[in-house]
Design a protein around this motif. Structure first.
Motif, mmCIF file in Angstrom:
data_model
loop_
_atom_site.group_PDB
_atom_site.id
_atom_site.type_symbol
_atom_site.label_atom_id
_atom_site.label_comp_id
_atom_site.label_asym_id
_atom_site.label_seq_id
_atom_site.Cartn_x
_atom_site.Cartn_y
_atom_site.Cartn_z
ATOM 1 N N CYS A 52 0.936 -1.267 -0.178
ATOM 2 C CA CYS A 52 0.068 -0.333 -0.063
ATOM 3 C C CYS A 52 0.806 1.452 -0.013
ATOM 4 O O CYS A 52 1.249 1.759 0.942
ATOM 5 N N SER A 53 0.894 2.206 -0.998
ATOM 6 C CA SER A 53 2.397 2.623 -1.202
ATOM 7 C C SER A 53 1.976 3.825 -2.704
ATOM 8 O O SER A 53 1.161 3.301 -3.456
ATOM 9 N N LEU A 95 4.951 5.020 1.593
ATOM 10 C CA LEU A 95 3.780 4.500 2.277
ATOM 11 C C LEU A 95 3.630 5.789 2.227
ATOM 12 O O LEU A 95 3.354 6.824 3.429
ATOM 13 N N CYS A 131 -0.589 2.990 5.760
ATOM 14 C CA CYS A 131 0.660 2.705 5.741
ATOM 15 C C CYS A 131 1.977 3.584 5.678
ATOM 16 O O CYS A 131 2.895 2.405 6.139
ATOM 17 N N ASP A 167 -1.690 -5.808 8.256
ATOM 18 C CA ASP A 167 -2.000 -4.941 7.665
ATOM 19 C C ASP A 167 0.227 -4.606 7.670
ATOM 20 O O ASP A 167 0.195 -3.630 6.200
ATOM 21 N N CYS A 222 1.097 -3.354 3.648
ATOM 22 C CA CYS A 222 1.314 -2.646 3.174
ATOM 23 C C CYS A 222 3.271 -2.839 2.881
ATOM 24 O O CYS A 222 3.003 -1.769 2.077
#
Length: 455
Positions: A23-24, A41, A45, A79, A83
């Motif tokens: 997630c970036s 990120l 994130c 998570d 991420c």
């Protein structure tokens, strides 16, 4: 005694891989990001920025934690995986202690292993395959009681960061029974012994002040090692305890023999044990799982057992100050010993120094990961002093964390888990069964344990 050995999980662990994209922002090819070219990120994130740059990497992890506990383990880093793009593939085994050496010696070591015994960590380090932790992991270690670093070290070199902790120094009781009888929770050893004597005179029939059970299959005897360990620590402090673990002080020496006399006057006292079950010898045949059940029927006043015993109470049992059962801190035998606390736990050990592996090590040694695990795993405790204490919702977890994270406590790891395996999980366990079950003398038990010590 480590928790995974005594929990009653029937399922065996299976490899679990939760694969998710990073997630970036700032990179058009996150799934092939190489170390040193970390994307930026954003959003939720952003908190994982320090671990970015290894998207598409897989890190294997091996341990003794089984389902359902391993389910929360995987949730705790979900998570992080999403991420960073790093996949953590965890496999659990109920024969972990024998499996890990086979894997390591066969050239098939996992990237990371969750080792619950300092003795096994030493064995693995001596193979020359364990990698030193990265700088950030070493820095994160400052958030734990200094004793933990020693248990994660071999020959003075730090190798493995602590992951979880459990509290041994607890006494379980019934708040309702205490209230009915006018008893108050003791805060000194003298008060605890006075209360035991008072209970003995008040109780009738098979009811007794204390109950206990040390039967645990091939691990029988371990609860009694905890009783002796806590008396040694609470009487003489950490230095004598450490010298006992290393055999500088033998079981036959005066300090340990005096501690065994204290245990004998306590848990081998025929007037005080074994509430709800029978005489002293029934302690050897009563399973540790069933040991405390007479408390629910007012047949037993107290049970000395660790925080993980909470899982053994029958479904529907309310735990807490106004519940069916609760627990209090086991006070020091010698009031001059400052807050003695015996515990157990697990250590993250690396057999690879790949950047993605080190990123996982850094995260698992952080208070942020500990917070995430607490949120999804009631009954799990960290001794990381930077953990958000408000996250604990279970009263026993709160009590355990209070003592385990106390930087001023005289904390020591379970001695039988720290001694050589031939002793700690061998003659020490067996000697306790002989002492309680067959009436063998403390001196004879000590002699046999000392004779078994590896040269």
């Amino acid at each position: 005694m480590r928790r995974s050995r005594i929990l009653t999980a029937a399922a065996t662990g299976a490899a679990v891989a939760l694969v998710a994209a990073g997630c970036s922002s700032g990179s058009s090819d996150d799934n092939s990001t190489k170390a040193g070219s970390a994307p930026t990120l954003t959003g939720d994130c952003a908190q994982f920025q320090a671990y970015a740059g290894h998207s598409g990497s897989k890190v294997t992890m091996f341990g003794s934690i089984l389902s359902p506990e391993s389910d929360s383990l995987n949730k705790s880093w979900a998570d992080f995986q999403k991420c960073t793009g790093i996949t953590i593939q965890y496999t659990g085994s109920n024969t972990f202690e024998s499996d890990l050496p086979v894997k390591v010696n066969g050239g098939n070591a996992p990237d990371l292993a969750i080792i619950p015994q300092p003795g096994l960590l030493q064995q693995m380090v001596h193979t020359g395959t364990v990698k030193a932790p990265p700088e950030q992991t070493v820095k994160n270690e400052d958030n734990w009681n200094a004793a933990w670093k020693g248990y994660g070290s071999v020959d003075g070199k730090f190798y493995a960061a602590p992951m979880s902790a459990n509290m041994k120094s607890l006494v379980w009781y019934s708040p309702a029974y205490f209230k009915k009888m006018g008893y108050t929770v003791p805060t000194t050893w003298a008060d605890l012994m006075t209360l035991s004597s008072k209970m003995a005179s008040d109780m009738t029939g098979t009811a007794k002040p204390w109950c206990g059970g040390i039967s645990s299959g091939t691990a029988s005897g371990w609860p009694a090692t905890d009783w002796l360990e806590q008396v040694v620590l609470g009487t003489y402090g950490g230095d004598v305890y450490d010298d006992w673990i290393s055999h500088k002080i033998k079981f036959s020496d005066s300090q340990i023999q005096d501690a065994m006399k204290t245990v004998q006057n306590w848990m081998l006292n025929p007037d005080w044990v074994n509430g709800g079950y029978g005489d002293v010898k029934t302690i050897a045949t009563t399973t540790f799982q069933n040991a405390g059940l007479p408390i629910l029927k007012d047949k037993c006043g107290m049970l000395q057992q660790a925080s993980f015993y909470e899982a053994q109470w029958p479904k529907g049992t309310k735990v807490g100050p106004d519940g069916d059962v609760n627990a209090f801190y086991l006070p020091a035998v010698n009031p001059d010993i400052k807050t003695p606390v015996e515990g157990g736990g697990e250590f993250v050990t690396a057999f690879s120094d790949k950047p993605a592996v080190q990123a996982v090590q850094n995260y698992l040694s952080s208070p942020e990961w500990a917070d995430s695990r607490i949120k999804v795993a009631p009954g799990w405790v960290s001794a990381n002093e930077k953990v958000d204490q408000s996250l604990y919702t279970d009263p026993i977890d709160k009590l355990s964390a209070k003592y385990l994270a106390d930087p001023n406590a005289t904390f020591r790891f379970d001695a039988s888990d720290s001694m050589p395996a031939a002793v700690g999980s061998g003659t020490f366990w067996k000697g306790m069964v002989d002492w309680f079950g067959s009436g063998k003398s403390a001196a004879d038990v000590a002699k046999e344990i000392d004779a078994s010590w590896p040269s």
